[in-house]
Motif scaffolding. Structure first.
Motif, PDB file in Angstrom:
ATOM      1  N   ASP A  74       1.353  12.015  -7.704  1.00  0.00           N
ATOM      2  CA  ASP A  74       1.134  10.715  -7.083  1.00  0.00           C
ATOM      3  C   ASP A  74       0.961   9.659  -8.164  1.00  0.00           C
ATOM      4  O   ASP A  74       0.161   9.818  -9.081  1.00  0.00           O
ATOM      5  CB  ASP A  74      -0.100  10.759  -6.188  1.00  0.00           C
ATOM      6  N   TYR A  75       1.735   8.569  -8.064  1.00  0.00           N
ATOM      7  CA  TYR A  75       1.702   7.548  -9.117  1.00  0.00           C
ATOM      8  C   TYR A  75       0.324   6.919  -9.249  1.00  0.00           C
ATOM      9  O   TYR A  75      -0.115   6.593 -10.352  1.00  0.00           O
ATOM     10  CB  TYR A  75       2.745   6.462  -8.819  1.00  0.00           C
ATOM     11  N   ALA A  76      -0.382   6.728  -8.170  1.00  0.00           N
ATOM     12  CA  ALA A  76      -1.693   6.088  -8.238  1.00  0.00           C
ATOM     13  C   ALA A  76      -2.681   6.926  -9.037  1.00  0.00           C
ATOM     14  O   ALA A  76      -3.503   6.396  -9.789  1.00  0.00           O
ATOM     15  CB  ALA A  76      -2.233   5.840  -6.835  1.00  0.00           C
ATOM     16  N   THR A  77      -2.599   8.244  -8.905  1.00  0.00           N
ATOM     17  CA  THR A  77      -3.542   9.099  -9.628  1.00  0.00           C
ATOM     18  C   THR A  77      -3.280   9.083 -11.129  1.00  0.00           C
ATOM     19  O   THR A  77      -4.162   9.394 -11.924  1.00  0.00           O
ATOM     20  CB  THR A  77      -3.452  10.544  -9.118  1.00  0.00           C
ATOM     21  N   SER A  92     -12.203   9.769  -7.132  1.00  0.00           N
ATOM     22  CA  SER A  92     -12.475   9.967  -5.713  1.00  0.00           C
ATOM     23  C   SER A  92     -11.349   9.369  -4.872  1.00  0.00           C
ATOM     24  O   SER A  92     -10.618   8.485  -5.333  1.00  0.00           O
ATOM     25  CB  SER A  92     -13.801   9.308  -5.342  1.00  0.00           C
ATOM     26  N   PRO A  93     -11.194   9.817  -3.638  1.00  0.00           N
ATOM     27  CA  PRO A  93     -10.168   9.234  -2.758  1.00  0.00           C
ATOM     28  C   PRO A  93     -10.355   7.727  -2.581  1.00  0.00           C
ATOM     29  O   PRO A  93      -9.372   6.992  -2.432  1.00  0.00           O
ATOM     30  CB  PRO A  93     -10.362   9.996  -1.443  1.00  0.00           C
ATOM     31  N   GLU A  94     -11.618   7.257  -2.559  1.00  0.00           N
ATOM     32  CA  GLU A  94     -11.862   5.820  -2.424  1.00  0.00           C
ATOM     33  C   GLU A  94     -11.314   5.057  -3.622  1.00  0.00           C
ATOM     34  O   GLU A  94     -10.737   3.972  -3.472  1.00  0.00           O
ATOM     35  CB  GLU A  94     -13.364   5.548  -2.275  1.00  0.00           C
ATOM     36  N   GLN A  95     -11.486   5.600  -4.828  1.00  0.00           N
ATOM     37  CA  GLN A  95     -10.952   4.945  -6.029  1.00  0.00           C
ATOM     38  C   GLN A  95      -9.434   4.910  -6.020  1.00  0.00           C
ATOM     39  O   GLN A  95      -8.822   3.901  -6.375  1.00  0.00           O
ATOM     40  CB  GLN A  95     -11.456   5.673  -7.282  1.00  0.00           C
ATOM     41  N   VAL A  96      -8.824   6.022  -5.594  1.00  0.00           N
ATOM     42  CA  VAL A  96      -7.369   6.064  -5.519  1.00  0.00           C
ATOM     43  C   VAL A  96      -6.855   5.034  -4.512  1.00  0.00           C
ATOM     44  O   VAL A  96      -5.887   4.319  -4.769  1.00  0.00           O
ATOM     45  CB  VAL A  96      -6.886   7.483  -5.143  1.00  0.00           C
ATOM     46  N   ALA A  97      -7.505   4.943  -3.364  1.00  0.00           N
ATOM     47  CA  ALA A  97      -7.096   3.977  -2.345  1.00  0.00           C
ATOM     48  C   ALA A  97      -7.263   2.546  -2.845  1.00  0.00           C
ATOM     49  O   ALA A  97      -6.430   1.665  -2.558  1.00  0.00           O
ATOM     50  CB  ALA A  97      -7.914   4.197  -1.068  1.00  0.00           C
ATOM     51  N   LYS A  98      -8.335   2.297  -3.608  1.00  0.00           N
ATOM     52  CA  LYS A  98      -8.565   0.960  -4.143  1.00  0.00           C
ATOM     53  C   LYS A  98      -7.479   0.560  -5.132  1.00  0.00           C
ATOM     54  O   LYS A  98      -6.995  -0.578  -5.131  1.00  0.00           O
ATOM     55  CB  LYS A  98      -9.939   0.909  -4.804  1.00  0.00           C
ATOM     56  N   VAL A  99      -7.068   1.509  -5.981  1.00  0.00           N
ATOM     57  CA  VAL A  99      -6.006   1.227  -6.946  1.00  0.00           C
ATOM     58  C   VAL A  99      -4.684   0.977  -6.228  1.00  0.00           C
ATOM     59  O   VAL A  99      -3.928   0.071  -6.574  1.00  0.00           O
ATOM     60  CB  VAL A  99      -5.874   2.389  -7.955  1.00  0.00           C
ATOM     61  N   ARG A 100      -4.386   1.795  -5.214  1.00  0.00           N
ATOM     62  CA  ARG A 100      -3.148   1.593  -4.458  1.00  0.00           C
ATOM     63  C   ARG A 100      -3.107   0.202  -3.843  1.00  0.00           C
ATOM     64  O   ARG A 100      -2.077  -0.477  -3.869  1.00  0.00           O
ATOM     65  CB  ARG A 100      -3.051   2.643  -3.342  1.00  0.00           C
ATOM     66  N   GLN A 101      -4.245  -0.248  -3.294  1.00  0.00           N
ATOM     67  CA  GLN A 101      -4.275  -1.568  -2.674  1.00  0.00           C
ATOM     68  C   GLN A 101      -4.184  -2.676  -3.726  1.00  0.00           C
ATOM     69  O   GLN A 101      -3.496  -3.678  -3.521  1.00  0.00           O
ATOM     70  CB  GLN A 101      -5.563  -1.725  -1.857  1.00  0.00           C
ATOM     71  N   MET A 102      -4.857  -2.493  -4.869  1.00  0.00           N
ATOM     72  CA  MET A 102      -4.878  -3.520  -5.904  1.00  0.00           C
ATOM     73  C   MET A 102      -3.491  -3.752  -6.500  1.00  0.00           C
ATOM     74  O   MET A 102      -3.086  -4.878  -6.760  1.00  0.00           O
ATOM     75  CB  MET A 102      -5.860  -3.120  -7.008  1.00  0.00           C
ATOM     76  N   TRP A 103      -2.728  -2.659  -6.696  1.00  0.00           N
ATOM     77  CA  TRP A 103      -1.403  -2.768  -7.285  1.00  0.00           C
ATOM     78  C   TRP A 103      -0.288  -2.742  -6.247  1.00  0.00           C
ATOM     79  O   TRP A 103       0.884  -2.688  -6.611  1.00  0.00           O
ATOM     80  CB  TRP A 103      -1.188  -1.625  -8.283  1.00  0.00           C
ATOM     81  N   GLN A 118       2.215  -0.156  -0.278  1.00  0.00           N
ATOM     82  CA  GLN A 118       3.316  -0.832   0.389  1.00  0.00           C
ATOM     83  C   GLN A 118       4.614  -0.058   0.173  1.00  0.00           C
ATOM     84  O   GLN A 118       4.674   0.845  -0.671  1.00  0.00           O
ATOM     85  CB  GLN A 118       3.456  -2.259  -0.160  1.00  0.00           C
ATOM     86  N   PRO A 119       5.664  -0.379   0.946  1.00  0.00           N
ATOM     87  CA  PRO A 119       6.949   0.303   0.745  1.00  0.00           C
ATOM     88  C   PRO A 119       7.457   0.143  -0.689  1.00  0.00           C
ATOM     89  O   PRO A 119       7.114  -0.819  -1.383  1.00  0.00           O
ATOM     90  CB  PRO A 119       7.879  -0.395   1.757  1.00  0.00           C
ATOM     91  N   LEU A 120       8.291   1.085  -1.106  1.00  0.00           N
ATOM     92  CA  LEU A 120       8.734   1.115  -2.498  1.00  0.00           C
ATOM     93  C   LEU A 120       9.500  -0.146  -2.886  1.00  0.00           C
ATOM     94  O   LEU A 120       9.326  -0.660  -4.001  1.00  0.00           O
ATOM     95  CB  LEU A 120       9.609   2.356  -2.734  1.00  0.00           C
ATOM     96  N   TYR A 121      10.326  -0.683  -1.997  1.00  0.00           N
ATOM     97  CA  TYR A 121      11.093  -1.876  -2.347  1.00  0.00           C
ATOM     98  C   TYR A 121      10.174  -3.087  -2.509  1.00  0.00           C
ATOM     99  O   TYR A 121      10.438  -3.967  -3.342  1.00  0.00           O
ATOM    100  CB  TYR A 121      12.187  -2.138  -1.300  1.00  0.00           C
TER     101      TYR A 121
END
Length: 327
Positions: free
Chosen positions: A35-38, A46-57, A61-64
């Motif tokens: 997973d790119y976020a990890t 933690s899953p919360e940290q991973v989710a926060k990074v996904r949202q921040m960057w 969202q979809p790949l395009y």
């Protein structure tokens, strides 16, 4: 076709090629296993940290959408955040790139000048001792690993003779008392700079020497050389003309060799403890600092494209026999 149109077309092609490389790097790193976020977080996040990074960057969202957002950030000079340093990528890469370029570019240019002269001398003296046996030293150096050349220089000039320091870019006192470009104006820096610079020069004389020798052997019996000899031109003038016409293959390999030297500085910088892009790339790979690695790959690829563009333009200046598309 006018030269202006040719230059404009080559500019557009180079820009599109850099764009295509950037696109390839984006999707290549996104499709890597895992997973790119990890990859942007320390292990055990933690899953919360991973989710926060996904949202921040915008990774949720979809790949395009991610692609266009990333491309927009790159065009604005935002290459992301370094994971290991927790700083913008540009602030991490640019100082290291500056330290590498100040070794690689002058070193390769000096190597090409000296190597071209040496190769031209070998090629212009048929059946001489220099032509027969002068090829041995560059072959030996060319097949010797660059880090081993650095170790030999350190052993002789640092350990045995004590003329130069064993590594780093400067002493602690100089590093703490100077900043920015002022460091490169100090005597202490040049004292530390000498051995890494010589390592690059010695290693990369191999390419221009062999290419220039072969090119001079091919050019020296062409009609223009025979005509100049019949005109009674001096040896030095004929030698300069032959070098000019034989230099195109050497100019062709210059951008690739320069890019190779920058990417190949990893081991040299480790030997001399030089804080450049090679050492940064190594530490980034160990730390899985993906944004830094991706940006450095893009820089190296862009340099090759831009270098080839400069070579294409220089062709029409160096040799008047070269025409645009055979016209």
């Amino acid at each position: 076709m006018s030269q202006l149109y040719y230059y404009a077309r080559r500019t557009v092609v180079s820009v599109l090629l850099i764009f295509a490389i950037a696109t390839f790097l984006f999707f290549a790193f996104r499709f890597m296993p895992g997973d790119y976020a990890t990859l942007l977080l320390q292990q055990g996040a933690s899953p919360e940290q991973v989710a926060k990074v996904r949202q921040m960057w915008g990774l949720d969202q979809p790949l395009y959408v991610q692609y266009f957002k990333w491309l927009g950030n790159m065009l604005q000079g935002n290459a992301g955040m370094s994971r290991q340093f927790n700083k913008p990528v540009l602030e991490v890469v640019l100082p290291a790139l500056r330290n590498s370029l100040i070794v690689a570019l002058p070193g390769v240019l000096v190597a090409f000048v000296l190597g071209s002269l040496y190769g031209a001398l070998m090629g212009s003296r048929p059946n001489s001792f220099l032509e027969r046996y002068g090829i041995i030293p560059p072959n030996v150096v060319g097949t010797t690993p660059d880090f081993f050349i650095g170790i030999l220089l350190l052993t002789v000039f640092s350990a045995w003779l004590g003329w130069f320091p064993s590594g780093s870019i400067a002493t602690i006192d100089t590093l703490t008392s100077t900043s920015g470009w002022g460091l490169y104006l100090t005597t202490d820096f040049w004292y530390h700079y000498t051995l890494p610079f010589l390592t690059v020069v010695i290693k990369y004389m191999y390419y221009p020497t062999l290419v220039m020798r072969g090119s001079v052997v091919e050019v020296r019996n062409q009609e223009f050389a025979t005509y100049q000899r019949l005109l009674g031109l001096g040896k030095w003038r004929r030698f300069r003309h032959i070098m000019k016409h034989a230099s195109l293959p050497v100019v062709t390999v210059l951008p690739a060799v320069t890019a190779t030297s920058i990417s190949g500085l990893v081991l040299i910088e480790i030997v001399f403890n030089w804080p450049g892009i090679g050492q940064l790339l190594l530490t980034s790979v160990f730390a899985r600092d993906t944004p830094v690695i991706q940006f450095m790959f893009l820089l190296i690829a862009a340099w090759i494209v831009i270098g080839n563009f400069i070579v294409d333009i220089a062709y029409t200046i160096i040799d008047p026999r070269i025409t645009i598309e055979g016209e």
